[in-house]
Scaffold this active site. Structure first.
Site, PDB file in Angstrom:
ATOM      1  N   ARG A   1      -3.926 -14.484  -1.508  1.00 55.10           N
ATOM      2  CA  ARG A   1      -2.871 -14.249  -0.503  1.00 55.10           C
ATOM      3  C   ARG A   1      -3.384 -14.679   0.862  1.00 55.10           C
ATOM      4  O   ARG A   1      -4.490 -14.318   1.268  1.00 55.10           O
ATOM      5  CB  ARG A   1      -2.442 -12.786  -0.462  1.00 55.10           C
ATOM      6  CG  ARG A   1      -1.420 -12.521   0.649  1.00 55.10           C
ATOM      7  CD  ARG A   1      -0.700 -11.191   0.539  1.00 55.10           C
ATOM      8  NE  ARG A   1       0.667 -11.392   0.073  1.00 55.10           N
ATOM      9  CZ  ARG A   1       1.639 -10.489   0.237  1.00 55.10           C
ATOM     10  NH1 ARG A   1       1.395  -9.337   0.833  1.00 55.10           N
ATOM     11  NH2 ARG A   1       2.855 -10.735  -0.205  1.00 55.10           N
TER      12      ARG A   1
ATOM     13  N   ARG B   1       9.695  -4.902   0.230  1.00 48.52           N
ATOM     14  CA  ARG B   1      10.490  -3.710   0.544  1.00 48.52           C
ATOM     15  C   ARG B   1      11.777  -3.621  -0.262  1.00 48.52           C
ATOM     16  O   ARG B   1      12.273  -2.515  -0.518  1.00 48.52           O
ATOM     17  CB  ARG B   1      10.798  -3.701   2.042  1.00 48.52           C
ATOM     18  CG  ARG B   1       9.545  -3.594   2.892  1.00 48.52           C
ATOM     19  CD  ARG B   1       9.839  -3.608   4.371  1.00 48.52           C
ATOM     20  NE  ARG B   1       8.608  -3.714   5.129  1.00 48.52           N
ATOM     21  CZ  ARG B   1       8.548  -3.651   6.459  1.00 48.52           C
ATOM     22  NH1 ARG B   1       9.659  -3.510   7.164  1.00 48.52           N
ATOM     23  NH2 ARG B   1       7.388  -3.756   7.078  1.00 48.52           N
TER      24      ARG B   1
ATOM     25  N   TYR C   1      -6.942  -8.917   7.724  1.00 49.48           N
ATOM     26  CA  TYR C   1      -8.023  -8.147   7.135  1.00 49.48           C
ATOM     27  C   TYR C   1      -9.261  -9.043   7.038  1.00 49.48           C
ATOM     28  O   TYR C   1      -9.257 -10.171   7.527  1.00 49.48           O
ATOM     29  CB  TYR C   1      -7.581  -7.548   5.803  1.00 49.48           C
ATOM     30  CG  TYR C   1      -6.420  -6.591   5.984  1.00 49.48           C
ATOM     31  CD1 TYR C   1      -6.547  -5.464   6.813  1.00 49.48           C
ATOM     32  CD2 TYR C   1      -5.194  -6.814   5.381  1.00 49.48           C
ATOM     33  CE1 TYR C   1      -5.479  -4.595   7.014  1.00 49.48           C
ATOM     34  CE2 TYR C   1      -4.115  -5.948   5.584  1.00 49.48           C
ATOM     35  CZ  TYR C   1      -4.268  -4.850   6.403  1.00 49.48           C
ATOM     36  OH  TYR C   1      -3.221  -3.993   6.619  1.00 49.48           O
TER      37      TYR C   1
ATOM     38  N   CYS D   1       0.824  -1.202   0.000  1.00 48.32           N
ATOM     39  CA  CYS D   1       0.000   0.000   0.000  1.00 48.32           C
ATOM     40  C   CYS D   1       0.860   1.256   0.000  1.00 48.32           C
ATOM     41  O   CYS D   1       1.853   1.348   0.722  1.00 48.32           O
ATOM     42  CB  CYS D   1      -0.914   0.010   1.210  1.00 48.32           C
ATOM     43  SG  CYS D   1      -2.248  -1.193   1.108  1.00 48.32           S
TER      44      CYS D   1
END
Length: 360
Positions: free
Chosen positions: A235, A330, A187, A26
């Protein structure tokens, strides 16, 4: 000897040019309200375009909310209206033009919705103004200081299932060739999977079959509108690191077999995110064994993710048969051209955009 990282990979009719893929991350950079709320902007375009020109084989655009209330923060991307479709069309088109497969992750944040951006502290944003009341499978707050979510009714669950399908249709219209259902990191879908956050006593809670029902209904709804010749990913958090009180690796293996039966083509294996302990044993390859186990015990293709940073490390994971692809997170933020550097280190050749090709 060819490099495993740079071998093409085919799922259904789609061939992805290499096994170096970009994990959804995000950016929390969309407008909060008004006609441009949730719309991809110049930041998103530059962010994804640079990774495409850097040689990434597949880019999964960040978690994109299927409803306004499904955003993690008020600044998230969305795909609940046609204006948002147009904003994403430009990105998908550029990725394809430069040889990268465009994918998108669709999600709903559930009880972890309406929070500040990471650099603002991730605290809850109260209803009113930019915030809203989150929903979940049960009225269990994510953490101290977070509100208890409103428990979804059966009708509310079905409405969200339908919104996943609507968002998938828009993603297809925008030009995406892979859609990923976000069932990880605590989530909404992950909240239903885990008994830690799902205390329901109806058809969506209790047993493994009931806790996985919502996830499978979402998958079925997305698969029904997604072309048969294009892949669907899922996922998952292989564990939320809560032992038997939460979702476990054993359940992930069992669930992977069900997902395969329901038309999922690849499992993107992560972990955590549902309020587990702070002392998770994080280190290089720490999530790879979960992916390797799914691959070994089922016929589900898997992608590995999590602190994979070095060329040799990524190549070894594939060469050992622990995963079918590598998702970089990352590390691709630190180095947008990681795939090109890795190709040089392995003696592989990958294409380059014409304005770069003469120089690299």
């Amino acid at each position: 000897m060819s490099a495993a990282l740079f071998e093409p990979y085919t799922l259904r009719s789609l061939t992805i040019p290499n096994r170096v893929w970009m994990a959804p991350m995000c950016q929390y950079s969309a407008e909060v309200s008004g006609s441009d709320a949730g719309v991809a902007n110049d930041w998103h375009f530059a962010h994804y375009a640079s990774r495409a020109t850097g040689g990434t084989g597949l880019i999964l655009v960040e978690a994109t909310a299927v409803t306004p209330e499904g955003r993690i923060s008020p600044h998230d991307l969305g795909l609940w209206n046609d204006t948002q479709t147009e904003g994403l069309r430009r990105i998908a088109g550029f990725l394809k033009q430069h040889g990268t497969v465009p994918g998108i992750q669709l999600g709903h944040a559930g009880r972890k919705a309406s929070t500040e951006r990471p650099w603002e502290g991730r605290g809850p944003v109260a209803p009113g103004g930019p915030g809203w009341q989150p929903v979940g499978p049960s009225p269990v707050p994510f953490a101290d200081g977070h509100p208890a979510p409103t428990e979804l009714t059966a009708e509310g669950i079905q409405e969200i299932v339908a919104r996943f399908a609507d968002a998938a249709r828009r993603a297809l219209d925008a030009g995406f060739e892979v859609v990923e259902v976000h069932g990880a990191h605590g989530y909404l879908i992950g909240e239903f999977l885990s008994p830690h956050s799902n205390h329901r006593t109806d058809a969506y809670g209790g047993s493994f079959e009931n806790r996985t029902r919502f996830a499978l209904e979402v998958v079925d709804a997305v698969r029904a509108v997604w072309p048969e010749d294009l892949p669907v990913f899922f996922r998952i958090s292989a564990t939320d690191w809560l032992g038997e009180a939460g979702w476990t690796a054993d359940e992930t293996v069992r669930f992977a077999r069900l997902l395969r039966e329901h038309g999922v083509d690849l499992l993107d294996v992560s972990s955590g995110g549902n309020g587990g302990p702070a002392d998770i044993p994080v280190g290089p390859n720490y999530q790879v064994p979960f992916a390797a186990r799914v691959k070994a015990e089922t016929d589900m293709p898997v992608a590995a993710v999590g602190l994979i940073t070095e060329t040799g490390q990524a190549e070894k994971i594939l060469a050992n048969g622990e995963a079918d692809a590598i998702l970089l997170g990352r590390e691709l933020l630190r180095d947008a051209s990681w795939p090109r550097r890795a190709a040089r280190e392995l003696g592989a050749t990958i294409g380059a955009p014409a304005p770069y090709a003469w120089a690299i």
